[in-house]
Design an enzyme around this catalytic site. Structure first.
Site, PDB file in Angstrom:
ATOM      1  N   THR A  56      42.103  39.784  -5.953  1.00 49.12           N
ATOM      2  CA  THR A  56      40.664  39.581  -5.884  1.00 49.12           C
ATOM      3  C   THR A  56      39.937  40.907  -6.087  1.00 49.12           C
ATOM      4  OG1 THR A  56      41.123  37.822  -4.308  1.00 49.12           O
ATOM      5  CG2 THR A  56      38.855  38.537  -4.493  1.00 49.12           C
ATOM      6  N   PRO A  96      50.246  37.599  -1.576  1.00 49.25           N
ATOM      7  CA  PRO A  96      48.939  37.767  -0.945  1.00 49.25           C
ATOM      8  C   PRO A  96      48.678  39.222  -0.566  1.00 49.25           C
ATOM      9  CG  PRO A  96      50.213  36.063   0.164  1.00 49.25           C
ATOM     10  CD  PRO A  96      51.114  36.701  -0.817  1.00 49.25           C
ATOM     11  N   HIS A 109      72.412  47.973  15.555  1.00 50.83           N
ATOM     12  CA  HIS A 109      71.965  47.808  14.162  1.00 50.83           C
ATOM     13  C   HIS A 109      72.015  49.139  13.426  1.00 50.83           C
ATOM     14  CE1 HIS A 109      70.528  43.724  14.353  1.00 50.83           C
ATOM     15  NE2 HIS A 109      69.651  43.968  15.305  1.00 50.83           N
ATOM     16  N   GLU A 166      69.496  47.517  19.545  1.00 52.17           N
ATOM     17  CA  GLU A 166      68.837  48.210  18.427  1.00 52.17           C
ATOM     18  C   GLU A 166      69.722  49.329  17.879  1.00 52.17           C
ATOM     19  OE1 GLU A 166      66.252  47.108  16.973  1.00 52.17           O
ATOM     20  OE2 GLU A 166      65.736  45.593  18.483  1.00 52.17           O
ATOM     21  N   GLY A 203      50.636  37.274  -7.951  1.00 55.29           N
ATOM     22  CA  GLY A 203      51.300  38.208  -7.055  1.00 55.29           C
ATOM     23  C   GLY A 203      51.187  37.733  -5.623  1.00 55.29           C
TER      24      GLY A 203
HETATM   25  P1  ADP Z   1      44.682  39.151  -2.827  1.00 50.80           P
HETATM   26  O1  ADP Z   1      45.704  39.667  -3.787  1.00 50.80           O
HETATM   27  O2  ADP Z   1      45.318  38.287  -1.800  1.00 50.80           O
HETATM   28  O3  ADP Z   1      43.499  38.557  -3.486  1.00 50.80           O
HETATM   29  P2  ADP Z   1      42.770  41.120  -2.038  1.00 50.80           P
HETATM   30  O4  ADP Z   1      42.394  41.568  -3.396  1.00 50.80           O
HETATM   31  O5  ADP Z   1      41.800  40.242  -1.371  1.00 50.80           O
HETATM   32  O6  ADP Z   1      44.206  40.436  -2.030  1.00 50.80           O
HETATM   33  O7  ADP Z   1      43.049  42.403  -1.163  1.00 50.80           O
HETATM   34  C1  ADP Z   1      42.717  42.480   0.183  1.00 50.80           C
HETATM   35  C2  ADP Z   1      42.361  43.893   0.570  1.00 50.80           C
HETATM   36  O8  ADP Z   1      43.492  44.741   0.510  1.00 50.80           O
HETATM   37  C3  ADP Z   1      41.359  44.532  -0.339  1.00 50.80           C
HETATM   38  O9  ADP Z   1      40.063  44.259   0.069  1.00 50.80           O
HETATM   39  C4  ADP Z   1      41.678  46.014  -0.229  1.00 50.80           C
HETATM   40  O10 ADP Z   1      41.000  46.580   0.860  1.00 50.80           O
HETATM   41  C5  ADP Z   1      43.146  46.033   0.064  1.00 50.80           C
HETATM   42  N1  ADP Z   1      43.924  46.320  -1.144  1.00 50.80           N
HETATM   43  C6  ADP Z   1      44.863  45.519  -1.678  1.00 50.80           C
HETATM   44  N2  ADP Z   1      45.424  46.083  -2.768  1.00 50.80           N
HETATM   45  C7  ADP Z   1      44.813  47.277  -2.935  1.00 50.80           C
HETATM   46  C8  ADP Z   1      44.957  48.329  -3.908  1.00 50.80           C
HETATM   47  N3  ADP Z   1      45.831  48.264  -4.911  1.00 50.80           N
HETATM   48  N4  ADP Z   1      44.165  49.408  -3.770  1.00 50.80           N
HETATM   49  C9  ADP Z   1      43.273  49.497  -2.754  1.00 50.80           C
HETATM   50  N5  ADP Z   1      43.100  48.539  -1.825  1.00 50.80           N
HETATM   51  C10 ADP Z   1      43.850  47.431  -1.893  1.00 50.80           C
HETATM   52 ZN    ZN Z   2      68.480  42.575  16.294  1.00 50.46          ZN
HETATM   53 MG    MG Z   3      42.543  36.805  -3.140  1.00 53.39          MG
END
Ligand code: ADP
Ligand code: ZN
Ligand code: MG
Length: 610
Positions: free
Chosen positions: A219, A214, A437, A434, A212
């Site tokens: 993680t 970033p 648009h 703006e 997915g």
């Molecule tokens: P990546 O997909 O890049 O690994 P992370 O898991 O590191 O992203 O997410 C970064 C931060 O975004 C998390 O620490 C959290 O605080 C927030 N976050 C992202 N998705 C969610 C979610 N579904 N629910 C709650 N917090 C989220």
């Molecule tokens: Zn514009």
């Molecule tokens: Mg990550």
């Protein structure tokens, strides 16, 4: 600390280190301090002084040091002794003088180094020093390469082992992403009750790949699995396998799987797996180290027995760059998409993070979620945090709705620039641009096109900022909708032309987006009459912006370019026409925005409807 890192004991300083320091201090004492102290007591005199003292009979003893060309002598005046020194002069009468006054005299025997000492100084000590330094350096190297103190330990994986409840993150901390959670829950369940699955003959997938864009919580999901599962959880990032030396990464992979097998049932999580899982290409002189690491990973994933209960999780935002061998069933046979959250998901994520801060009870999370369309989980978390920061800045104890709304803009467009003042003329142009648009969008869709427009310069460089609304999520876009979108992009420039009869650089971003969309329609979506359903472009890296590469002949490229221009021009003309027909509303709305610097979607529609 809330996580237990087993391999994080700080190594003790080697004893040798302290010896070296003591040795250094001794040297300083010997060679600097002692001579300095004794030197201080010896008085330097002229040769004539010396002769005078001898003649007066005050000198008791004389010692000549030929090596340093110095004469040391002891003077005794009124019972007090003083050591003095002076230089040697060519004085043939000196001896006679000394004899006459009955002074004890003599010369120092030149120092002879003992052969043993010489050997020690020239050979033994340098060698010992080299060995000591070498030892210290090699220990440092071994440590930095992932081994502990002691012998050289190359190729140790430095995976962190989390134990249950150590991370404290549960599935309930991850909002939205229900499908991903469901799939992962099954894996956790399998690790807890493997018998149930074995009874029926079902085999758990050996690996699951979270893919997915970033910041969507990949993680985070993996950490939640660690928090929910009652088994050891090894976490390592793909980049940690990348080493300077060929073979080291492979050794680390081997070590990781060995550890995992010992601790089974357990979960191994490899974050950012694309660093080691890139497609192997046939290029000569490719990255040997990376390939070896990948090969080792493939072998290890084949080698272990799935029924033992080792599950491999991995995360990446570049699934299309992964080696196909890695993705085949039997390795990562489950692919768990972790997409950008939809409206409901956004609302839930906001709520999860809002629990961590003090926030007024009447905040409408749904409205915030609507305004933050397209934001990822990480951005939403950031929005909530910015709101809390803003509340503190204003000296309030709770964050409120206004904080949340402002922080959406902060996160997406940057902070307001306090010192950047637009000239009146520029401000007017931005206002018309703006509104151009928004008006084109509104006239095409007959609904509020924007949540809010502001013309306060932002740190991101934007002079104005339009917060789009997309009420309902959609997954399909019709040709008409895409064309309308292009028309909307051109609306800003069209308004400038209509009102000021001149154009500015302010439309560069619009131009870029309109072009991209028009190109996509022609080369990828088959929306031109000429090319039918033929793909002229392929897109890689869909989660990271999507770079397109052309796949057609030169003649076709020329044709495509012509088509793109044609398409954009047609929409530009349409936008200009819409604005011309509604020029009174354009003036009215732009005036409102110019005076207030902000206009909300509701205000916009009210003025438009009057
Ligand atoms: P990546 O997909 O890049 O690994 P992370 O898991 O590191 O992203 O997410 C970064 C931060 O975004 C998390 O620490 C959290 O605080 C927030 N976050 C992202 N998705 C969610 C979610 N579904 N629910 C709650 N917090 C989220
Ligand atoms: Zn514009
Ligand atoms: Mg990550």
């Amino acid at each position: 600390m809330d996580l237990e890192e087993l391999k994080n004991k700080k190594p003790k300083r080697p004893v040798m280190f302290y010896y070296l320091i003591a040795f250094g201090i001794l040297m300083v004492l010997n060679f600097v301090l002692v001579p300095w102290m004794t030197e201080g007591r010896i008085k330097e005199t002229t040769y004539s002084d010396f002769v005078k003292q001898v003649d007066q009979g005050n000198v008791e003893q004389v010692e000549v040091q030929n090596q340093t060309y110095t004469i040391y002598y002891v003077v005794k005046v009124n019972g007090k002794e003083q050591i003095c020194k002076t230089g040697i002069m060519d004085d043939p009468e000196l001896l006679a003088r000394l004899e006459q006054k009955n002074v004890k005299y003599g010369a120092e025997i030149p120092k002879q180094q003992s052969p043993f000492l010489a050997l020690l100084l020239t050979w033994v000590i340098p060698i010992v020093i080299f060995i000591v330094i070498g030892n210290i350096l090699s220990k440092k190297m071994a440590k930095s390469m992932g081994g502990g103190p002691g012998a050289m330990m190359f190729g140790k994986s430095n995976a962190k082992v989390y134990v249950k409840s150590a991370t404290g993150i549960k599935f309930s901390d991850v909002a939205g992403e229900d499908e991903a959670k469901e799939l992962l829950t099954e894996i956790v369940d399998y690790l807890h009750h493997p018998e149930m699955y074995r009874d029926i003959g079902a085999q758990m997938p050996k690996g699951a790949l979270l893919v997915g864009p970033p910041g969507t919580g990949k993680t985070l999901l993996a950490k939640a699995v660690a928090g929910e599962a009652n088994v050891p959880f090894f976490s390592i990032s793909g980049s940690e396998f990348v080493e300077m030396f060929v073979g080291m990464g492979a050794a680390k992979v081997r070590d990781l799987f060995q550890q995992a097998n010992e601790k089974a049932p357990c979960i191994v999580f490899i974050d950012e797996i694309d660093t080691i899982g890139k497609k192997r290409d046939g290029n000569m002189g490719g990255n040997d180290e990376r390939e070896q690491t990948l090969n080792q990973l493939l072998t290890e994933m084949d080698g272990f027995d799935g029924s033992k209960g080792v599950v491999i999780l991995a995360a990446t935002n570049r699934p299309d760059s992964l080696d196909p061998a890695l993705l085949r069933p039997g390795r990562f046979d489950r692919r768990i998409p972790v997409e950008l959250p939809d409206l409901q998901g956004r609302e839930e994520i906001l709520k999860v993070h809002a629990k961590k801060i003090k926030i007024a009870d009447n905040v409408d999370f749904n409205a915030i979620a609507k305004a933050a369309s397209g934001a990822s989980g990480a951005e939403l978390a950031n929005i909530v945090n910015e709101a809390a920061l803003r509340a503190v800045r204003d000296g309030r104890r709770f964050a409120n709705q206004a904080d949340m709304e402002e922080s959406i803009e902060v996160v997406i467009a940057g902070y307001q620039k306090k010192n950047r003042v637009l000239s009146e003329k520029e401000k007017l142009i931005v206002a018309y641009h703006e509104i151009g648009h928004a008006l084109v969008a509104a006239k095409q869709s007959h609904s509020a096109p924007v949540h809010k427009i502001t013309i306060i310069p932002r740190t991101s460089g934007a002079l104005g900022y339009t917060m789009q609304v997309d009420e309902e999520e959609h997954f399909l876009m019709s040709k008409e909708e895409l064309e309308n979108k292009i028309a909307t992009f051109t609306g800003g420039r069209a308004a400038e032309e209509l009102i000021f009869h001149s154009i500015t650089t302010g439309a560069s971003n619009d131009i870029e987006q309109a072009t991209k969309l028009a190109r996509g329609m022609i080369t990828r979506f088959g929306m031109s009459d000429e090319f039918d359903m033929v793909a002229m472009e392929t897109v890689s890296n869909q989660y990271l912006g999507g770079d397109a590469s052309l796949a057609c002949s030169f003649e076709t490229q020329t044709q495509i370019d012509r088509k793109v221009v044609e398409l954009v021009r047609k929409q530009h003309e349409k936008a200009a026409q819409i604005l011309k027909e509604n020029i009174m509303k354009l003036h009215e709305l732009a005036k409102y925005l110019y005076e207030n610097e902000t206009i909300t979607g509701d205000e916009f529609m009210k003025i438009l409807g009057e």
